[in-house]
Scaffold this motif. Structure first.
Motif, short mmCIF file in Angstrom:
data_model
loop_
_atom_site.label_atom_id
_atom_site.label_comp_id
_atom_site.label_asym_id
_atom_site.label_seq_id
_atom_site.Cartn_x
_atom_site.Cartn_y
_atom_site.Cartn_z
N THR A 188 0.84 -1.19 0.00
CA THR A 188 0.00 0.00 0.00
C THR A 188 0.88 1.24 0.00
OG1 THR A 188 -1.73 -1.15 1.22
CG2 THR A 188 -1.80 1.25 1.23
N PRO A 189 0.70 2.15 -0.98
CA PRO A 189 1.59 3.30 -1.12
C PRO A 189 1.23 4.44 -0.18
CG PRO A 189 -0.07 3.31 -2.83
CD PRO A 189 -0.30 2.07 -2.04
N LEU A 190 1.87 5.59 -0.41
CA LEU A 190 1.65 6.73 0.45
C LEU A 190 0.18 7.14 0.49
CD1 LEU A 190 4.72 8.95 -0.55
CD2 LEU A 190 4.42 7.60 1.54
N ARG A 191 -0.47 7.10 -0.66
CA ARG A 191 -1.88 7.47 -0.72
C ARG A 191 -2.72 6.21 -0.86
NH1 ARG A 191 -4.61 12.48 -4.09
NH2 ARG A 191 -6.64 12.35 -3.05
N ASP A 192 -3.56 5.98 0.11
CA ASP A 192 -4.32 4.74 0.17
C ASP A 192 -5.78 5.01 -0.15
OD1 ASP A 192 -5.32 2.26 0.67
OD2 ASP A 192 -4.95 2.28 2.85
N TYR A 193 -6.25 4.39 -1.23
CA TYR A 193 -7.65 4.48 -1.62
C TYR A 193 -8.43 3.22 -1.22
CZ TYR A 193 -6.51 8.49 -4.62
OH TYR A 193 -6.11 9.72 -5.10
N GLY A 194 -7.80 2.34 -0.46
CA GLY A 194 -8.43 1.06 -0.14
C GLY A 194 -8.24 0.05 -1.25
N THR A 388 -10.31 8.20 -10.56
CA THR A 388 -11.10 8.33 -9.34
C THR A 388 -11.95 9.59 -9.38
OG1 THR A 388 -9.26 9.48 -8.27
CG2 THR A 388 -9.42 7.09 -7.93
N TRP A 389 -11.53 10.58 -10.20
CA TRP A 389 -12.29 11.83 -10.30
C TRP A 389 -13.71 11.59 -10.81
CZ3 TRP A 389 -10.80 16.50 -8.47
CH2 TRP A 389 -9.45 16.65 -8.14
N PHE A 390 -13.94 10.50 -11.51
CA PHE A 390 -15.27 10.21 -12.03
C PHE A 390 -16.20 9.64 -10.96
CE2 PHE A 390 -12.74 10.34 -15.88
CZ PHE A 390 -13.58 10.99 -16.77
N TYR A 391 -15.65 9.28 -9.80
CA TYR A 391 -16.44 8.65 -8.74
C TYR A 391 -16.20 9.38 -7.42
CZ TYR A 391 -16.17 5.01 -12.31
OH TYR A 391 -16.20 4.32 -13.51
N PRO A 392 -16.62 10.65 -7.32
CA PRO A 392 -16.26 11.46 -6.14
C PRO A 392 -16.84 10.94 -4.83
CG PRO A 392 -17.90 12.58 -7.48
CD PRO A 392 -17.44 11.41 -8.28
N ASP A 394 -17.86 7.53 -4.31
CA ASP A 394 -17.93 6.08 -4.37
C ASP A 394 -16.57 5.49 -4.04
OD1 ASP A 394 -18.23 3.40 -5.01
OD2 ASP A 394 -19.46 3.78 -6.79
N ALA A 395 -16.38 5.16 -2.76
CA ALA A 395 -15.08 4.68 -2.31
C ALA A 395 -14.72 3.34 -2.94
CB ALA A 395 -15.08 4.55 -0.78
N VAL A 396 -15.70 2.47 -3.16
CA VAL A 396 -15.41 1.16 -3.75
C VAL A 396 -14.93 1.32 -5.19
CG1 VAL A 396 -16.38 -1.07 -4.42
CG2 VAL A 396 -17.04 -0.02 -2.25
N ALA A 397 -15.62 2.17 -5.95
CA ALA A 397 -15.20 2.41 -7.34
C ALA A 397 -13.82 3.05 -7.38
CB ALA A 397 -16.22 3.29 -8.06
N GLN A 398 -13.54 3.99 -6.48
CA GLN A 398 -12.21 4.59 -6.44
C GLN A 398 -11.14 3.55 -6.17
OE1 GLN A 398 -11.95 7.94 -3.80
NE2 GLN A 398 -13.41 9.17 -4.96
N ALA A 399 -11.41 2.65 -5.23
CA ALA A 399 -10.43 1.59 -4.93
C ALA A 399 -10.21 0.69 -6.15
CB ALA A 399 -10.92 0.76 -3.74
N VAL A 402 -8.01 2.58 -8.72
CA VAL A 402 -6.59 2.66 -8.35
C VAL A 402 -5.92 1.29 -8.45
CG1 VAL A 402 -4.99 3.24 -6.48
CG2 VAL A 402 -6.97 4.70 -6.93
N SER A 403 -6.67 0.23 -8.16
CA SER A 403 -6.08 -1.11 -8.27
C SER A 403 -5.75 -1.47 -9.72
CB SER A 403 -7.02 -2.16 -7.68
OG SER A 403 -8.15 -2.38 -8.51
#
Length: 648
Positions: A188-194, A388-392, A394-399, A402-403
């Motif tokens: 997991t990097p410096l910025r964690d989106y889950g 991730t900008w398209f899913y402001p 929606d944490a699951v979609a952002q994760a 990023v994956s």
């Protein structure tokens, strides 16, 4: 069944069945899913569970007997243990274990274990434990087995590994870093989106908590000599590699986490290194083959950029195709063939047999391209937006987004802002800006520019923040100039001073740029912001917000005027000031024309072609791509171009 199980066990069975079928999580169009919860896994095990051979490599420091009994409560299980571990199993029935290296027990090596299973435990799965690490919770084995049989509808998953946690670091499997040419843990990097909780396919794995289905063990073509004299982690890595050769996938089911004292260190060497990095992507005639994978071919700025690149590469001697879930576009003059598929899975089945550079163009296409490049071709990720900008909200979609950004890709992006965002999650990307078509967007000779008209993109998409433009324009009251809008939403603003051009072609848009007094763009975020560059190329002065992707080529007070986000009063003042200052408009116009000249597609496409040519060359020599390729760098004053849906 009631009579067979009895009332209490039958009730538990029915509850498990219901739990295994209860909808949960999210499943995306490309097959990525978070729907395999521990509750569903437990219910599935009750109904469809498989028998497991558990190989314990070494002597656990923990209470092996207690752990073995807990596993025995969940599965039909048989343990393979060392003689010293067998002595510590206490009253565990001897029928539940065999001693490695004694009697009928196998040696602790992969070939011997597979052979033993074919003799004594055919159709049983295998779970491997590295005894130097903490013993995994039996629930983890349940989750891994469930994922092995359920995650992929086509049944191609044969091996599953969990995430590893050291307490201070969490690794969702391992990546093969294409730039560095080595295996690295996906920490997991410096910025964690889950993103670590999103299951992901991997090209290699360590032995600890490694799960293999019986079908995969039967099918993988792995000669004994291929694993002879190798340590067990290397043997597992070779099993995984040979599995992929037969389209047997290895999944890191990263929502299942096991504790480790330290992360296993894996190497990329020999045959595995050649398999991962040595790729041929040229046709028999010597042309480099490139396939762009799109989810759609409909009107958008990002898709337009892909089409421009495809045409430009074809003109420069590349063999280029578009593969998409939609057919040929009617709105763009595309000079390369389009191959259409109904689903991503259908597309993947064809694409994985192709020797080509395969380019993902949207996050949902990334897994398709990655899977299609496991054995053939080179995966490239054209990242036109940190999506991730398209899913402001929606944490699951952002994760999930990023994956999809992975080190196996040769990642390419068009704005320094995206380079920085990607670096925060551990991804290095080459920066090459997009461009504009100078044949379409340019100053029209003898064209009269109005002195009473503001031009803007009339689109309601939240990132465009058109509401800010409208508020500022209305704040001008009776002084407000004519507002010229273009796009696909003619009802977005109804007013006697509004002129809306619906679905204009490029020539009409260029006329709008040449007619307007100024162009206003108030986006909250852009991957690049191509309309601003087009306006500059047509000699139209620009007022804009800092929308991130435009930072490379918009310079406040030099070639444009910046206003703060959501500062409608400031925008109104900037419009009023510029409308009343012809000299300042002329100065911005001249500087804008000079800026735009650096971004004409013919200039940019030469650098794009160099990127793909050098990538093909390095892959044919099994070299890592350690640095951005020759021709891919930009002058410090240059900037990228935009991706996204900017114009209808």
């Amino acid at each position: 069944m009631l009579l067979e199980l009895g009332p209490r066990r039958y009730v538990r069975h029915r509850k498990a069945v219901v739990a295994s079928r209860r909808p949960a999580g999210v499943t995306f169009g490309n097959g990525v899913t978070t729907a395999l919860t521990p509750e569903r896994a437990a219910g599935w095990l009750t109904v469809d569970g498989h028998a497991v051979v558990v190989l314990i490599d070494g002597d656990p420091q923990e209470d092996a007997a207690a752990w073995a009994r807990r596993v025995d409560e969940r599965f039909a299980v048989h343990f393979l243990v060392s003689a010293s571990t067998a002595e510590r199993l206490g009253d565990l029935p001897s029928r539940l274990y065999s001693v490695t290296g004694q009697g009928d027990g196998p040696e602790v090596e992969l070939a011997s274990v597979r052979s033993w299973m074919h003799q004594w435990r055919r159709r049983w799965d295998l779970f491997v434990v590295d005894a130097s690490q903490p013993l995994p919770d039996p629930d983890v084995i349940v989750q891994l087995q469930h994922a092995a049989y359920v995650y992929h509808d086509g049944g191609e998953v044969g091996f599953v590994t969990p995430a590893y946690s050291t307490g201070h670091a969490l690794a969702a499997g391992y990546d093969i870093d294409r730039r560095q040419g080595r295996v690295v843990p996906a920490v997991t990097p410096l910025r964690d989106y889950g993103q670590a909780a999103v299951p992901r396919y991997v090209l290699t794995a360590a032995r600890h908590a490694f799960y293999a289905t019986s079908d995969a063990l039967d099918r993988v073509d792995l000669a004994e000599r291929s694993v002879a004299d190798a340590d067990f982690d290397t043997q597992i890595a070779r099993l995984v590699r040979h599995g992929w050769a037969g389209n047997i996938r290895t999944l890191c089911f990263s929502s299942a986490v096991v504790r480790v004292h330290e992360l296993p260190a894996l190497r990329l060497a020999g045959e595995q290194r050649r398999w991962a990095l040595d790729r041929l992507v040229r046709t028999a005639g010597g042309a480099t083959r490139v396939v762009f994978v799109l989810n759609a071919t409909s009107i958008s700025g990002g898709i337009r950029a892909v089409f421009e690149i495809a045409n430009g590469l074809a003109e420069r001697g590349f063999e280029v195709e578009i593969w998409s879930l939609e057919g040929e576009p009617t709105w763009f003059d595309l000079h390369v063939p389009v191959r259409t598929y109904t689903t991503y899975e259908d597309l993947l089945l064809s694409l994985r047999n192709v020797d080509a550079i395969k380019v993902a163009t949207w996050w949902e296409t990334a897994q398709v391209v990655w899977l299609a490049s496991v054995n053939h071709g080179i995966p490239v990720y054209l990242i036109q937006e940190f999506e991730t900008w398209f899913y402001p909200n929606d944490a699951v979609a952002q994760a999930a987004v990023v994956s999809s950004y992975r080190r196996e890709f040769a990642s390419l992006t068009e704005a320094s802002y995206q380079v920085e965002e990607l670096a925060e999650i551990g991804i290095e990307a080459t920066l090459i800006p997009h461009g504009f078509d100078p044949k379409a967007f340019h100053v029209l000779p003898d064209w009269t520019r109005r002195d009473d008209a503001v031009l803007a993109l009339g689109r309601s998409f939240f990132q465009k923040n058109f509401a800010m433009t409208e508020r500022a324009w209305r704040a001008l009251g009776e002084e407000r100039p004519t507002l010229m809008l273009f796009g696909t939403e003619p009802g977005i603003l109804v007013d006697e001073r509004v002129e809306y051009s619906e679905r204009p072609r490029d020539a009409q848009v260029n006329e709008l740029y040449n007619s307007a007094t100024i162009f206003v763009q108030t986006s909250r975020h852009e991957g690049f912001c191509l309309p601003v560059l087009e306006a500059m190329a047509a000699g139209c002065p620009v007022i804009t917000t800092d929308s991130h992707g435009n930072r490379d080529f918009c310079r406040d007070g030099e070639n444009s005027v910046f206003v703060a986000q959501d500062d409608a009063a400031g925008l109104a003042a900037a419009i009023r000031g510029l409308m009343n200052d012809p000299a300042e408009r002329d100065r911005l116009r001249e500087n804008g024309l000079r800026t735009a000249a650096q971004y004409a597609w013919p200039v940019v496409l030469d650098r794009v072609a160099a990127f793909y040519s050098d990538l093909a060359l390095s892959a044919s020599q099994a070299d890592a791509v350690a640095e951005p390729v020759v021709g891919a760098r930009r002058p410090a004053t240059e900037a990228p171009v935009e991706p996204a849906d900017d114009r209808p």
